[in-house]
Design a protein around this motif. Structure first.
Motif, PDB file in Angstrom:
ATOM      1  N   VAL A  62      48.170  32.421  48.797  1.00 38.50           N
ATOM      2  CA  VAL A  62      49.454  32.799  49.434  1.00 38.50           C
ATOM      3  C   VAL A  62      49.733  34.438  49.310  1.00 38.50           C
ATOM      4  N   GLN A  63      49.432  34.958  48.349  1.00 40.91           N
ATOM      5  CA  GLN A  63      49.591  36.534  48.149  1.00 40.91           C
ATOM      6  C   GLN A  63      48.681  37.042  49.117  1.00 40.91           C
ATOM      7  N   ARG A  64      47.435  36.679  49.340  1.00 45.16           N
ATOM      8  CA  ARG A  64      46.587  37.305  50.386  1.00 45.16           C
ATOM      9  C   ARG A  64      47.073  37.324  51.628  1.00 45.16           C
ATOM     10  N   ALA A  65      47.612  36.023  52.116  1.00 47.17           N
ATOM     11  CA  ALA A  65      48.030  35.968  53.512  1.00 47.17           C
ATOM     12  C   ALA A  65      49.367  36.959  53.751  1.00 47.17           C
ATOM     13  N   TYR A  66      50.339  36.981  52.490  1.00 45.24           N
ATOM     14  CA  TYR A  66      51.303  37.884  52.597  1.00 45.24           C
ATOM     15  C   TYR A  66      51.135  39.304  52.803  1.00 45.24           C
ATOM     16  N   ALA A  67      49.919  39.941  52.127  1.00 43.13           N
ATOM     17  CA  ALA A  67      49.475  41.195  52.201  1.00 43.13           C
ATOM     18  C   ALA A  67      48.839  41.508  53.478  1.00 43.13           C
ATOM     19  N   ILE A  68      48.134  40.514  54.209  1.00 41.76           N
ATOM     20  CA  ILE A  68      47.819  40.636  55.494  1.00 41.76           C
ATOM     21  C   ILE A  68      48.746  40.676  56.462  1.00 41.76           C
ATOM     22  N   GLU A  69      49.685  39.938  56.344  1.00 41.35           N
ATOM     23  CA  GLU A  69      50.958  39.923  57.382  1.00 41.35           C
ATOM     24  C   GLU A  69      51.495  41.162  57.203  1.00 41.35           C
ATOM     25  N   LYS A  70      51.950  41.757  55.897  1.00 39.24           N
ATOM     26  CA  LYS A  70      52.629  43.118  55.841  1.00 39.24           C
ATOM     27  C   LYS A  70      51.950  44.061  56.340  1.00 39.24           C
ATOM     28  N   LEU A  71      50.449  44.201  56.097  1.00 41.11           N
ATOM     29  CA  LEU A  71      49.379  45.233  56.609  1.00 41.11           C
ATOM     30  C   LEU A  71      49.611  45.178  57.873  1.00 41.11           C
ATOM     31  N   ALA A  72      49.536  43.988  58.735  1.00 41.10           N
ATOM     32  CA  ALA A  72      49.807  43.762  60.376  1.00 41.10           C
ATOM     33  C   ALA A  72      50.927  44.494  60.819  1.00 41.10           C
ATOM     34  N   LEU A  73      51.953  44.282  60.092  1.00 42.12           N
ATOM     35  CA  LEU A  73      53.306  44.641  60.484  1.00 42.12           C
ATOM     36  C   LEU A  73      53.655  46.226  60.289  1.00 42.12           C
TER      37      LEU A  73
END
Length: 145
Positions: free
Chosen positions: A127-138
């Motif tokens: 979950v934390q990994r997916a959130y970090a990837i999403e935030k980086l993409a944003l």
């Protein structure tokens, strides 16, 4: 092996070793209790210092301090300074050993918080990994990186 153990060993070994070996090094360089040994590194340093100062060695100069330490031993302040430098050098070597020992192998699932008891990646980690990837993409889409 506990993380940081090599650093601790390096600091202690470096500090004690430097304090114990400093008098030996002074004697080997020619700064003896009987004075400066002829033909030694100390004699060469004294000659250079005397030429630079018009024939005399200046009080408080490196040669004068080393000769004093060779003649009567290291003062408490000088011993502390030597031990501090030795400890710092030991910390560098110990820290390097710690770094290599920690990077030489992958952590086992038991040692890594990102894995559960079965050795699978922990759900919270995913979950934390997916959130970090999403935030980086944003951030990338807005040109902020």
């Amino acid at each position: 092996m506990p993380r940081g153990l090599f650093t601790i060993i390096g600091v202690v070994t470096g500090a004690v070793g430097a304090a114990v070996l400093a008098p030996v090094a002074l004697t080997a360089a020619g700064f003896t209790s009987a004075g400066i040994a002829a033909g030694s590194l100390a004699a060469s340093m004294m000659s250079s210092a005397a030429v630079a100062n018009g024939g005399a060695v200046a009080a408080g100069s490196l040669v004068a301090v080393l000769q004093s330490a060779g003649a009567v031993g290291l003062s408490a302040g000088l011993t502390t300074a030597v031990a501090s430098v030795g400890g710092a050098v030991g910390a560098v070597f110990g820290g390097t050993a710690d770094w290599f020992s920690g990077h030489s192998k992958s952590p086992s699932p038991a040692e890594d918080d990102d894995y559960n008891e079965e050795g699978d990646v922990d759900e919270d980690f995913e979950v934390q990994r997916a959130y970090a990837i999403e935030k980086l993409a944003l951030h990338n889409s807005h040109g902020r990186l």
